[in-house]
Design a protein around this motif. Sequence first.
Motif, PDB file in Angstrom:
ATOM      1  N   PHE A   1       0.834  -1.200   0.000  1.00  0.00           N
ATOM      2  CA  PHE A   1       0.000   0.000   0.000  1.00  0.00           C
ATOM      3  C   PHE A   1       0.868   1.249   0.000  1.00  0.00           C
ATOM      4  O   PHE A   1       0.650   2.192  -0.748  1.00  0.00           O
ATOM      5  CB  PHE A   1      -0.921  -0.004   1.224  1.00  0.00           C
ATOM      6  N   ILE A   2       1.900   1.250   0.865  1.00  0.00           N
ATOM      7  CA  ILE A   2       2.814   2.391   0.923  1.00  0.00           C
ATOM      8  C   ILE A   2       3.500   2.580  -0.420  1.00  0.00           C
ATOM      9  O   ILE A   2       3.653   3.697  -0.909  1.00  0.00           O
ATOM     10  CB  ILE A   2       3.871   2.163   2.024  1.00  0.00           C
ATOM     11  N   ALA A   3       3.913   1.480  -1.037  1.00  0.00           N
ATOM     12  CA  ALA A   3       4.649   1.570  -2.294  1.00  0.00           C
ATOM     13  C   ALA A   3       3.822   2.221  -3.389  1.00  0.00           C
ATOM     14  O   ALA A   3       4.354   2.914  -4.260  1.00  0.00           O
ATOM     15  CB  ALA A   3       5.094   0.177  -2.733  1.00  0.00           C
ATOM     16  N   GLY A   4       2.493   2.004  -3.359  1.00  0.00           N
ATOM     17  CA  GLY A   4       1.637   2.549  -4.392  1.00  0.00           C
ATOM     18  C   GLY A   4       1.130   3.938  -4.109  1.00  0.00           C
ATOM     19  O   GLY A   4       0.442   4.531  -4.940  1.00  0.00           O
TER      20      GLY A   4
ATOM     21  N   ASP B   1      12.971 -11.443  -4.385  1.00  0.00           N
ATOM     22  CA  ASP B   1      13.983 -10.667  -5.104  1.00  0.00           C
ATOM     23  C   ASP B   1      13.996  -9.253  -4.555  1.00  0.00           C
ATOM     24  O   ASP B   1      12.935  -8.620  -4.413  1.00  0.00           O
ATOM     25  CB  ASP B   1      13.670 -10.640  -6.603  1.00  0.00           C
ATOM     26  N   VAL B   2      15.182  -8.754  -4.242  1.00  0.00           N
ATOM     27  CA  VAL B   2      15.291  -7.437  -3.610  1.00  0.00           C
ATOM     28  C   VAL B   2      16.309  -6.570  -4.335  1.00  0.00           C
ATOM     29  O   VAL B   2      17.205  -7.065  -5.020  1.00  0.00           O
ATOM     30  CB  VAL B   2      15.696  -7.557  -2.125  1.00  0.00           C
ATOM     31  N   ILE B   3      16.146  -5.257  -4.161  1.00  0.00           N
ATOM     32  CA  ILE B   3      17.109  -4.267  -4.645  1.00  0.00           C
ATOM     33  C   ILE B   3      17.690  -3.570  -3.425  1.00  0.00           C
ATOM     34  O   ILE B   3      16.958  -3.214  -2.495  1.00  0.00           O
ATOM     35  CB  ILE B   3      16.437  -3.255  -5.584  1.00  0.00           C
TER      36      ILE B   3
ATOM     37  N   ILE C   1      11.733  -4.641  -1.896  1.00  0.00           N
ATOM     38  CA  ILE C   1      11.252  -5.824  -2.606  1.00  0.00           C
ATOM     39  C   ILE C   1      10.941  -5.419  -4.041  1.00  0.00           C
ATOM     40  O   ILE C   1      10.109  -4.539  -4.287  1.00  0.00           O
ATOM     41  CB  ILE C   1      10.007  -6.415  -1.939  1.00  0.00           C
ATOM     42  N   GLY C   2      11.628  -6.055  -4.972  1.00  0.00           N
ATOM     43  CA  GLY C   2      11.393  -5.762  -6.383  1.00  0.00           C
ATOM     44  C   GLY C   2      11.530  -4.281  -6.688  1.00  0.00           C
ATOM     45  O   GLY C   2      12.486  -3.630  -6.280  1.00  0.00           O
ATOM     46  N   GLU C   3      10.540  -3.744  -7.389  1.00  0.00           N
ATOM     47  CA  GLU C   3      10.566  -2.331  -7.777  1.00  0.00           C
ATOM     48  C   GLU C   3       9.773  -1.454  -6.811  1.00  0.00           C
ATOM     49  O   GLU C   3       9.411  -0.332  -7.147  1.00  0.00           O
ATOM     50  CB  GLU C   3       9.999  -2.181  -9.196  1.00  0.00           C
ATOM     51  N   SER C   4       9.510  -1.939  -5.613  1.00  0.00           N
ATOM     52  CA  SER C   4       8.755  -1.157  -4.627  1.00  0.00           C
ATOM     53  C   SER C   4       9.446   0.171  -4.335  1.00  0.00           C
ATOM     54  O   SER C   4      10.676   0.276  -4.347  1.00  0.00           O
ATOM     55  CB  SER C   4       8.623  -1.957  -3.327  1.00  0.00           C
ATOM     56  N   ASP C   5       8.650   1.209  -4.069  1.00  0.00           N
ATOM     57  CA  ASP C   5       9.188   2.513  -3.715  1.00  0.00           C
ATOM     58  C   ASP C   5       9.398   2.668  -2.217  1.00  0.00           C
ATOM     59  O   ASP C   5       9.904   3.690  -1.763  1.00  0.00           O
ATOM     60  CB  ASP C   5       8.239   3.625  -4.197  1.00  0.00           C
ATOM     61  N   SER C   6       8.981   1.695  -1.444  1.00  0.00           N
ATOM     62  CA  SER C   6       9.094   1.788   0.012  1.00  0.00           C
ATOM     63  C   SER C   6       9.932   0.624   0.535  1.00  0.00           C
ATOM     64  O   SER C   6       9.760  -0.523   0.111  1.00  0.00           O
ATOM     65  CB  SER C   6       7.708   1.761   0.662  1.00  0.00           C
ATOM     66  N   SER C   7      10.830   0.938   1.441  1.00  0.00           N
ATOM     67  CA  SER C   7      11.751  -0.077   1.947  1.00  0.00           C
ATOM     68  C   SER C   7      11.104  -0.992   2.976  1.00  0.00           C
ATOM     69  O   SER C   7      10.084  -0.650   3.595  1.00  0.00           O
ATOM     70  CB  SER C   7      12.972   0.591   2.590  1.00  0.00           C
ATOM     71  N   ILE C   8      11.729  -2.133   3.158  1.00  0.00           N
ATOM     72  CA  ILE C   8      11.322  -3.051   4.222  1.00  0.00           C
ATOM     73  C   ILE C   8      11.463  -2.358   5.572  1.00  0.00           C
ATOM     74  O   ILE C   8      10.640  -2.534   6.478  1.00  0.00           O
ATOM     75  CB  ILE C   8      12.181  -4.330   4.172  1.00  0.00           C
ATOM     76  N   GLN C   9      12.514  -1.547   5.723  1.00  0.00           N
ATOM     77  CA  GLN C   9      12.708  -0.825   6.980  1.00  0.00           C
ATOM     78  C   GLN C   9      11.502   0.043   7.310  1.00  0.00           C
ATOM     79  O   GLN C   9      11.026   0.060   8.454  1.00  0.00           O
ATOM     80  CB  GLN C   9      13.985   0.033   6.917  1.00  0.00           C
ATOM     81  N   ALA C  10      10.993   0.780   6.320  1.00  0.00           N
ATOM     82  CA  ALA C  10       9.840   1.653   6.555  1.00  0.00           C
ATOM     83  C   ALA C  10       8.615   0.849   6.970  1.00  0.00           C
ATOM     84  O   ALA C  10       7.848   1.259   7.848  1.00  0.00           O
ATOM     85  CB  ALA C  10       9.543   2.472   5.303  1.00  0.00           C
ATOM     86  N   ALA C  11       8.431  -0.309   6.342  1.00  0.00           N
ATOM     87  CA  ALA C  11       7.289  -1.156   6.675  1.00  0.00           C
ATOM     88  C   ALA C  11       7.385  -1.692   8.098  1.00  0.00           C
ATOM     89  O   ALA C  11       6.405  -1.715   8.839  1.00  0.00           O
ATOM     90  CB  ALA C  11       7.173  -2.304   5.674  1.00  0.00           C
TER      91      ALA C  11
END
Length: 284
Positions: free
Chosen positions: A41-44, A102-104, A124-134
Amino acid sequence: MTECVEASSRLTASELAFAPNATSPGHVTQPLLHLTVALLFIAGHPACATPCQFEAQGEGRVAAVVDARSVRLDDGREVRLTGIEATAATKQALTSLLVGRDVILRSTNDTPDRYGRQGALVFIGESDSSIQAALLAQGDALVSAEIADKDCAAALMASEAEARRQKKGSWADPSAIKNAESPDDILAGIGRFMVVEGKVLSVRQAGAMTYLNFGRSWTRGFTATISKRNLPAFETAGITLKSLENKRVRVRGWVEGNTGPRIEVRLVGQLELLGANEPTGVRP
């Protein structure tokens, strides 16, 4: 950015209705499912696309979670998740979210630390939000204050602040924020990363060290120490340490001490000045 954090924090059960049954074999538990959906949700969300978008420093597939802040990629590289400190729930959340994905890796540089780990924000992939933020948004991690980029640091802190306000994850624990007036409670957590709130009663300098004293007894009360070599960073940020006297402050860091607890403040982000109208955090 506040809009982004608030939007992600208001996810309801109905918004999770499309997700797989969390009780089915092979699926994650409901809190971790919520975290996964929050990340997507954050990524979008358009307000979330700006902070922490550092240069890509490689990619790969996560093979295993080494510990609460490190993962191993399938090519053998170890990655340390920068920007956060772990809580009791971090490792489980990382295992469910990252293994097999798959991660960047994004950061300002890819120089490994002394243990050979590459520090990075993990996407994760092309997400705009990091795992840290989540993780921060769900209260499953604490901000470490090591991110130097102001916009990224502010975004991570905002995620933590919203989780703290809603008492999510670790913030649901009444002792999540320690009271500087209870030094024995802080000292019991020696060697751990803690968040402490209280009023600075005095600011004193002795030799190359500045002491923010939260107790009337300098030897037994809680103290935050700042080395002379780190003072320029505070001056650049417009912070005069003497001005913190009689102000409410939140301090984060590793607890040290013997008769009295202390936290060494090396980074500006470890200190937060609390406004007069700002609610006090969860107290023991």
